[in-house]
Design a protein around this motif. Sequence first.
Motif, PDB file in Angstrom:
ATOM      1  N   ALA A 136       0.841  -1.184   0.000  1.00  0.00           N
ATOM      2  CA  ALA A 136       0.000   0.000   0.000  1.00  0.00           C
ATOM      3  C   ALA A 136       0.883   1.243   0.000  1.00  0.00           C
ATOM      4  O   ALA A 136       1.850   1.336   0.744  1.00  0.00           O
ATOM      5  N   THR A 137       0.543   2.212  -0.862  1.00  0.00           N
ATOM      6  CA  THR A 137       1.361   3.410  -1.012  1.00  0.00           C
ATOM      7  C   THR A 137       0.500   4.657  -0.919  1.00  0.00           C
ATOM      8  O   THR A 137      -0.605   4.702  -1.460  1.00  0.00           O
ATOM      9  N   LEU A 138       1.003   5.639  -0.216  1.00  0.00           N
ATOM     10  CA  LEU A 138       0.366   6.949  -0.136  1.00  0.00           C
ATOM     11  C   LEU A 138       1.350   7.983  -0.640  1.00  0.00           C
ATOM     12  O   LEU A 138       2.491   8.037  -0.187  1.00  0.00           O
ATOM     13  N   ASN A 139       0.937   8.799  -1.613  1.00  0.00           N
ATOM     14  CA  ASN A 139       1.769   9.891  -2.102  1.00  0.00           C
ATOM     15  C   ASN A 139       1.477  11.138  -1.285  1.00  0.00           C
ATOM     16  O   ASN A 139       0.377  11.691  -1.349  1.00  0.00           O
ATOM     17  N   VAL A 140       2.461  11.554  -0.495  1.00  0.00           N
ATOM     18  CA  VAL A 140       2.301  12.695   0.399  1.00  0.00           C
ATOM     19  C   VAL A 140       2.679  13.973  -0.335  1.00  0.00           C
ATOM     20  O   VAL A 140       3.798  14.113  -0.831  1.00  0.00           O
ATOM     21  N   ARG A 141       1.747  14.907  -0.429  1.00  0.00           N
ATOM     22  CA  ARG A 141       2.034  16.181  -1.055  1.00  0.00           C
ATOM     23  C   ARG A 141       2.883  17.046  -0.130  1.00  0.00           C
ATOM     24  O   ARG A 141       2.567  17.219   1.044  1.00  0.00           O
ATOM     25  N   LEU A 142       3.938  17.592  -0.673  1.00  0.00           N
ATOM     26  CA  LEU A 142       4.804  18.482   0.083  1.00  0.00           C
ATOM     27  C   LEU A 142       4.380  19.925  -0.149  1.00  0.00           C
ATOM     28  O   LEU A 142       3.678  20.230  -1.133  1.00  0.00           O
ATOM     29  N   PRO A 143       4.791  20.847   0.729  1.00  0.00           N
ATOM     30  CA  PRO A 143       4.383  22.251   0.562  1.00  0.00           C
ATOM     31  C   PRO A 143       4.813  22.801  -0.796  1.00  0.00           C
ATOM     32  O   PRO A 143       5.913  22.526  -1.273  1.00  0.00           O
ATOM     33  N   ASN A 144       3.928  23.576  -1.416  1.00  0.00           N
ATOM     34  CA  ASN A 144       4.252  24.206  -2.696  1.00  0.00           C
ATOM     35  C   ASN A 144       5.251  25.333  -2.502  1.00  0.00           C
ATOM     36  O   ASN A 144       5.349  25.930  -1.424  1.00  0.00           O
ATOM     37  N   ASP A 145       5.997  25.609  -3.551  1.00  0.00           N
ATOM     38  CA  ASP A 145       7.013  26.665  -3.504  1.00  0.00           C
ATOM     39  C   ASP A 145       6.702  27.682  -4.607  1.00  0.00           C
ATOM     40  O   ASP A 145       6.341  27.306  -5.724  1.00  0.00           O
ATOM     41  N   TYR A 146       6.864  28.952  -4.279  1.00  0.00           N
ATOM     42  CA  TYR A 146       6.558  30.013  -5.230  1.00  0.00           C
ATOM     43  C   TYR A 146       7.702  31.014  -5.289  1.00  0.00           C
ATOM     44  O   TYR A 146       8.550  31.084  -4.387  1.00  0.00           O
ATOM     45  N   VAL A 147       7.712  31.815  -6.359  1.00  0.00           N
ATOM     46  CA  VAL A 147       8.705  32.864  -6.546  1.00  0.00           C
ATOM     47  C   VAL A 147       8.001  34.208  -6.510  1.00  0.00           C
ATOM     48  O   VAL A 147       6.972  34.400  -7.180  1.00  0.00           O
ATOM     49  N   VAL A 148       8.524  35.136  -5.728  1.00  0.00           N
ATOM     50  CA  VAL A 148       7.950  36.473  -5.625  1.00  0.00           C
ATOM     51  C   VAL A 148       8.353  37.288  -6.855  1.00  0.00           C
ATOM     52  O   VAL A 148       9.516  37.266  -7.273  1.00  0.00           O
ATOM     53  N   GLN A 149       7.388  37.996  -7.442  1.00  0.00           N
ATOM     54  CA  GLN A 149       7.648  38.819  -8.625  1.00  0.00           C
ATOM     55  C   GLN A 149       7.595  40.301  -8.262  1.00  0.00           C
ATOM     56  O   GLN A 149       6.942  40.695  -7.298  1.00  0.00           O
ATOM     57  N   ASP A 150       8.276  41.117  -9.042  1.00  0.00           N
ATOM     58  CA  ASP A 150       8.330  42.563  -8.816  1.00  0.00           C
ATOM     59  C   ASP A 150       7.222  43.275  -9.582  1.00  0.00           C
ATOM     60  O   ASP A 150       6.795  42.827 -10.657  1.00  0.00           O
ATOM     61  N   GLY A 151       6.800  44.432  -9.034  1.00  0.00           N
ATOM     62  CA  GLY A 151       5.923  45.332  -9.768  1.00  0.00           C
ATOM     63  C   GLY A 151       4.466  44.921  -9.796  1.00  0.00           C
ATOM     64  O   GLY A 151       4.072  43.887  -9.260  1.00  0.00           O
ATOM     65  N   PRO A 152       3.631  45.772 -10.484  1.00  0.00           N
ATOM     66  CA  PRO A 152       2.182  45.536 -10.522  1.00  0.00           C
ATOM     67  C   PRO A 152       1.742  44.484 -11.529  1.00  0.00           C
ATOM     68  O   PRO A 152       0.621  44.002 -11.473  1.00  0.00           O
ATOM     69  N   VAL A 153       2.611  44.108 -12.462  1.00  0.00           N
ATOM     70  CA  VAL A 153       2.245  43.158 -13.505  1.00  0.00           C
ATOM     71  C   VAL A 153       2.510  41.733 -13.027  1.00  0.00           C
ATOM     72  O   VAL A 153       3.590  41.438 -12.504  1.00  0.00           O
TER      73      VAL A 153
END
Length: 429
Positions: free
Chosen positions: A47-64
């Motif tokens: 039996a196997t469970l795939n554990v989701r790890l925390p997502n990672d994001y990149v901060v962007q500059d400016g209003p766009v």
Amino acid sequence: MASNALINNSIITREALAIRRNTNDFIQNIDRQYQSQFAREGAKIGATLNVRLPNDYVVQDGPVVNPEATEERSIPITVNYRKNVPMTFSTQERTLNIDDFSERYIAPAVNALLGQVASDAMTLALDVSNMVLNQDADGNLLSPNPNTWLRAKAKLTECNAPLNDRYAVLDPNTDANTVAAMANMFNPTDRISTQTIDGQMGSKILGVKGWMQDQTVAISVGGAYDSKATATGAYGSYLPNGQPAPVVTISSVTSPHSSAITVSAINGGLNKGDIITIEGVNAVNRVTKKDRHTLQQFVVLADCPSGSTAIPVSPAIIPPKEDGTPVPYQTVAKAPQSGAAVKMVNPQGKAIRRNLLYSKKALTMVTVDLELVRAGVVDCGRASLDGISLRTLTYYNGSDDTRGTRLDVLYGLAMLRGDWACIVPELAE
């Protein structure tokens, strides 16, 4: 309990679990948060469970906003460990006082069973890439001192490991040397008393919540690699199922789990668990993606005999984009360049004790209920305590007119965040 009352399997199981609570500190301090996600009745190996790890994001500059797809990561927990301890005793012996019965039979069986479980869990230390060494001016490995442990703690913090629930598990010899090294430190009176009276590290000190000594701490032998191979400027990714993907150019990112760096033929061989660095490949702050100006350490995931031209490593080599723009899950400031020296961190050809400083959430363990067998057995009992499920089964052996009893546990282990642990080695001599 009356001396003439028969001790049944339910009593044996509950007593075994109660003894387990005080038997192995390391097993007590492994994360259990995924226990409830496994089937609880009649589970089967595999039996196997795939554990989701925390997502990672990149901060962007400016209003766009420049939308980028979320790349989710997962680590599999597979229930593939099955251990048992067989015992044989007579009906007469089952009429003993439960304390006598526990001392003679249950306690030794539980100690042996949990020792093996702990030994299996300790093998996860072979997947840890962080290592902090105490070396003299000539590069000889010395026993860890307080500064070594503080640098290991800093390594976890650099990798954004939680500040609470940090534990250290030490080989008994390393524990003795660490206590001796702290003898002259200015410590609270109760800490000094514990170390002096018990002769071992105790409760929270140096920012570590718990210090444990365990004779099952993994010992590994470094390969004979001469640290003279160089990277070729390319790496291939290893997919979650462990199968290598084709070698790709260094600007590609295809797997967040591990990578296979391509090198000139190595001389001497590398062993699973060896730690290496690549010239010019620095670690980054995992939040800001900024260069930490220290070499990223990688753990070798499989034995590589002399002559190998590919080394499977973790963490995956995830550099920024070619223009320097950070990417999610980035691990290095720059990808390997052709001609970069590949060096081994742990001592060449030496056996080391892989003492471990770790965040409790770095590794996890799950146990699963085994089936309560009724047909063809004398008695069967099952119980759970502190997230550990244990089954006791007694059967009759007609060939020699005896009854046998077995304790069984079915479990799975996984290193979820290898960067939230750090090896503090000592020579095993």
